[in-house]
Write an enzyme that holds these catalytic residues in place. Sequence first.
Site, PDB file in Angstrom:
ATOM      1  N   CYS A  34       0.826  -1.218   0.000  1.00  0.00           N
ATOM      2  CA  CYS A  34       0.000   0.000   0.000  1.00  0.00           C
ATOM      3  C   CYS A  34       0.853   1.258   0.000  1.00  0.00           C
ATOM      4  CB  CYS A  34      -0.958   0.007   1.188  1.00  0.00           C
ATOM      5  SG  CYS A  34      -0.110   0.047   2.775  1.00  0.00           S
ATOM      6  N   CYS A  86      -2.621  -2.820   8.714  1.00  0.00           N
ATOM      7  CA  CYS A  86      -2.324  -1.460   9.179  1.00  0.00           C
ATOM      8  C   CYS A  86      -1.879  -1.507  10.643  1.00  0.00           C
ATOM      9  CB  CYS A  86      -3.545  -0.566   9.036  1.00  0.00           C
ATOM     10  SG  CYS A  86      -4.413  -0.759   7.454  1.00  0.00           S
ATOM     11  N   CYS A 128      -3.036   5.340   5.568  1.00  0.00           N
ATOM     12  CA  CYS A 128      -4.498   5.300   5.598  1.00  0.00           C
ATOM     13  C   CYS A 128      -5.023   5.605   7.000  1.00  0.00           C
ATOM     14  CB  CYS A 128      -4.971   3.919   5.164  1.00  0.00           C
ATOM     15  SG  CYS A 128      -4.670   2.677   6.421  1.00  0.00           S
ATOM     16  N   ASP A 141       2.229   2.692   2.553  1.00  0.00           N
ATOM     17  CA  ASP A 141       2.119   3.496   3.771  1.00  0.00           C
ATOM     18  C   ASP A 141       3.388   3.373   4.619  1.00  0.00           C
ATOM     19  OD1 ASP A 141      -0.324   4.038   2.809  1.00  0.00           O
ATOM     20  OD2 ASP A 141      -1.468   3.038   4.376  1.00  0.00           O
TER      21      ASP A 141
HETATM   22 FE1  FES Z   1      -1.690  -0.002   4.249  1.00  0.00          FE
HETATM   23 FE2  FES Z   1      -3.475   0.872   5.929  1.00  0.00          FE
HETATM   24  S1  FES Z   1      -3.787   0.421   3.833  1.00  0.00           S
HETATM   25  S2  FES Z   1      -1.371   0.634   6.263  1.00  0.00           S
END
Ligand code: FES
Length: 127
Positions: A35, A104, A60, A37
């Site tokens: 993702c 996450c 996110c 992040d």
């Molecule tokens: Fe990757 Fe939340 S979508 S940390």
Amino acid sequence: MALYSEKVMDHFRNPRNVGVIEDANGIGEVGNAKCGDIMKMYLKIEDGIVQDVKFETFGCGSAIASSSMATELIKGKPLSEVKELTNKAVAEALDGLPDYKMHCSVLAEEAIQAALEDYQKRTGKEI
Ligand code: FES
């Protein structure tokens, strides 16, 4: 049923302990390749206790809520307890996350572990 619990929404909208600790003695940065992040944790450890903790998360809403909750769970706690913190405990404290958002909360666990490792490297102290 709402996708996200009240607690997730609260910690997403009003994250606790956001920022940087200039004289942190344990810093951990982790990311999720899928993702994209990124989460960074700053720990100020004294006398075997997490005296202060702050985070920066570029990610996110669940990642922000997870980091915020994780900081609340470890602040003021002894390192022996902090190193046992799991992503499951973070997710439970948030009253749950959807399955596809569990990764996450894993970032929060990993960021804290990375910060503890950094602390060990800097100080040579075993946890
Ligand atoms: Fe990757 Fe939340 S979508 S940390």
